[in-house]
Design a protein around this motif. Structure first.
Motif, PDB file in Angstrom:
ATOM      1  N   LEU A 138       0.830  -1.207   0.000  1.00  0.00           N
ATOM      2  CA  LEU A 138       0.000   0.000   0.000  1.00  0.00           C
ATOM      3  C   LEU A 138       0.864   1.257   0.000  1.00  0.00           C
ATOM      4  O   LEU A 138       0.621   2.191  -0.782  1.00  0.00           O
ATOM      5  N   PHE A 139       1.869   1.269   0.852  1.00  0.00           N
ATOM      6  CA  PHE A 139       2.734   2.443   0.971  1.00  0.00           C
ATOM      7  C   PHE A 139       3.456   2.749  -0.338  1.00  0.00           C
ATOM      8  O   PHE A 139       3.446   3.888  -0.827  1.00  0.00           O
ATOM      9  N   LEU A 140       4.084   1.737  -0.947  1.00  0.00           N
ATOM     10  CA  LEU A 140       4.873   1.980  -2.150  1.00  0.00           C
ATOM     11  C   LEU A 140       4.014   2.190  -3.382  1.00  0.00           C
ATOM     12  O   LEU A 140       4.392   2.949  -4.280  1.00  0.00           O
ATOM     13  N   PHE A 141       2.859   1.552  -3.441  1.00  0.00           N
ATOM     14  CA  PHE A 141       1.997   1.777  -4.603  1.00  0.00           C
ATOM     15  C   PHE A 141       1.516   3.226  -4.647  1.00  0.00           C
ATOM     16  O   PHE A 141       1.579   3.893  -5.679  1.00  0.00           O
ATOM     17  N   THR A 142       1.045   3.723  -3.514  1.00  0.00           N
ATOM     18  CA  THR A 142       0.551   5.105  -3.487  1.00  0.00           C
ATOM     19  C   THR A 142       1.692   6.103  -3.633  1.00  0.00           C
ATOM     20  O   THR A 142       1.535   7.159  -4.263  1.00  0.00           O
ATOM     21  N   SER A 143       2.854   5.774  -3.067  1.00  0.00           N
ATOM     22  CA  SER A 143       3.986   6.709  -3.134  1.00  0.00           C
ATOM     23  C   SER A 143       4.588   6.772  -4.523  1.00  0.00           C
ATOM     24  O   SER A 143       4.800   7.856  -5.082  1.00  0.00           O
ATOM     25  N   LEU A 144       4.881   5.603  -5.096  1.00  0.00           N
ATOM     26  CA  LEU A 144       5.515   5.575  -6.413  1.00  0.00           C
ATOM     27  C   LEU A 144       4.582   6.067  -7.513  1.00  0.00           C
ATOM     28  O   LEU A 144       5.036   6.470  -8.576  1.00  0.00           O
ATOM     29  N   SER A 145       3.274   6.039  -7.256  1.00  0.00           N
ATOM     30  CA  SER A 145       2.339   6.589  -8.239  1.00  0.00           C
ATOM     31  C   SER A 145       2.586   8.069  -8.465  1.00  0.00           C
ATOM     32  O   SER A 145       2.318   8.598  -9.545  1.00  0.00           O
ATOM     33  N   SER A 146       3.116   8.749  -7.451  1.00  0.00           N
ATOM     34  CA  SER A 146       3.405  10.174  -7.597  1.00  0.00           C
ATOM     35  C   SER A 146       4.666  10.422  -8.401  1.00  0.00           C
ATOM     36  O   SER A 146       4.902  11.535  -8.869  1.00  0.00           O
ATOM     37  N   VAL A 147       5.502   9.393  -8.566  1.00  0.00           N
ATOM     38  CA  VAL A 147       6.738   9.532  -9.337  1.00  0.00           C
ATOM     39  C   VAL A 147       6.465   9.364 -10.831  1.00  0.00           C
ATOM     40  O   VAL A 147       7.059  10.041 -11.668  1.00  0.00           O
TER      41      VAL A 147
END
Length: 316
Positions: free
Chosen positions: A32-41
């Motif tokens: 959950l953390f990396l999916f939402t975070s990396l989506s911003s990249v």
């Protein structure tokens, strides 16, 4: 005989429902953390208004739309900080970061065998998050999912059709802006990664202490720490600060150039934060012999008496 008895207790604990639930929480939390975070990249340039009649399976990128994509570290930093905060609120006690888990192991807050499976779950969660992002990202963006690497205009990059316009180069850097900046040496990248992870792990150890005045605000404090780390490091390394965050994109894109920096830097930073917190600021042992004695007392005891969370075993 005592060793076999201890191994039996460890295996029994590893097959317990509570243990498997904790490992699964690490997997879900990291995903959950990396999916939402990396989506911003992975930034997709604006291509005009869309409707059901105009949507296509593989939309084309225009030079005009490339100008809409401008690298900006602030939204990415805020996305990572907000994501870690909300994930920590929803899944209290998760680590989400192999470097944090390492610091908790050497601090005798988490058992080594529990930590090994936690890190495995975190790496698997990172792969899952990047796989999901790969599935939904537009085709032109799938070659780079926020991978940490050196920002250089390689011959292959320059020959790419998208690189024939300066705006296209901006677009490329916008998609891949989580990387070592051009001119940054590896020792400098290592130092930056070590420094930002140092402040993150020190924050974790401080706010999760039972006597901390910020214990109830731990998720918000950690979110601020992650945001601060990204604001500092994005311009230098793209800010790994979490080996799992760098591992997922590297595996999915099969690009491991300078990948060791994003493991060595955070792990060294985590160890230094532990040394400062547990041996200097809030000393728990007078020497290595005391640490070794407590290690044997804690980790060769019954599984029910072993530490399982950052708050465990931190009385001073």
């Amino acid at each position: 005989m005592k060793l076999w008895s201890t191994c039996g207790l460890i295996l029994k604990d590893m097959w317990s429902i509570s243990f498997m639930r904790d490992v699964f929480r690490e997997f879900v939390g990291t995903t959950l953390f990396l999916f939402t975070s990396l989506s911003s990249v992975v930034l997709w340039p604006y291509s005009g208004p869309q409707s059901w009649d105009t949507l296509t399976e593989d939309p084309q990128v225009t030079m005009e739309s490339l100008h809409e994509c401008t690298p900006d570290p602030l939204p990415v930093s805020l996305a990572f900080g907000a994501s870690i905060t909300l994930t920590s609120v929803c899944l209290d006690g998760v680590h989400l970061n192999p470097a944090v888990t390492l610091a908790l192991v050497v601090g005798l807050r988490v058992s080594p065998w529990r930590a090994a499976l936690y890190i495995g779950a975190q790496l698997l969660g990172a792969l899952t998050a990047c796989g999901l992002l790969l599935a939904i990202a537009p085709a032109p963006l799938r070659s780079n999912l926020g991978i940490n690497e050196r920002a250089e205009e390689t011959e292959e990059t320059i020959k790419s059709p998208l690189m024939k316009d300066k705006a296209a180069l901006t677009f490329f850097l916008c998609v891949a802006h989580s990387q070592l900046a051009s001119g940054v040496h590896l020792y400098q990248a290592f130092s930056v990664e070590m420094a930002v992870t140092f402040q993150l792990v020190l924050s974790v150890l401080t706010v999760t202490h039972p006597r901390s005045a910020f214990l109830s605000l731990a998720p918000a404090a950690l979110g601020l720490s992650v945001t601060l780390g990204h604001l500092i490091a994005i311009g230098f390394t793209g800010c790994g600060m979490n080996p799992a965050r760098s591992f997922g994109p590297a595996v999915l894109t099969m690009n491991f150039e300078n990948h060791w920096v994003y493991w060595a830097g955070p792990c060294v930073g985590a160890m230094l934060a532990w040394l400062l917190h547990d041996l200097i600021l809030y000393p728990r042992w007078t020497g290595l012999s005391d640490w070794h004695m407590e290690f044997k007392q804690v980790f060769f005891a019954a599984p029910s008496k072993q530490p399982r969370s950052p708050e465990s075993n931190t009385e001073i």
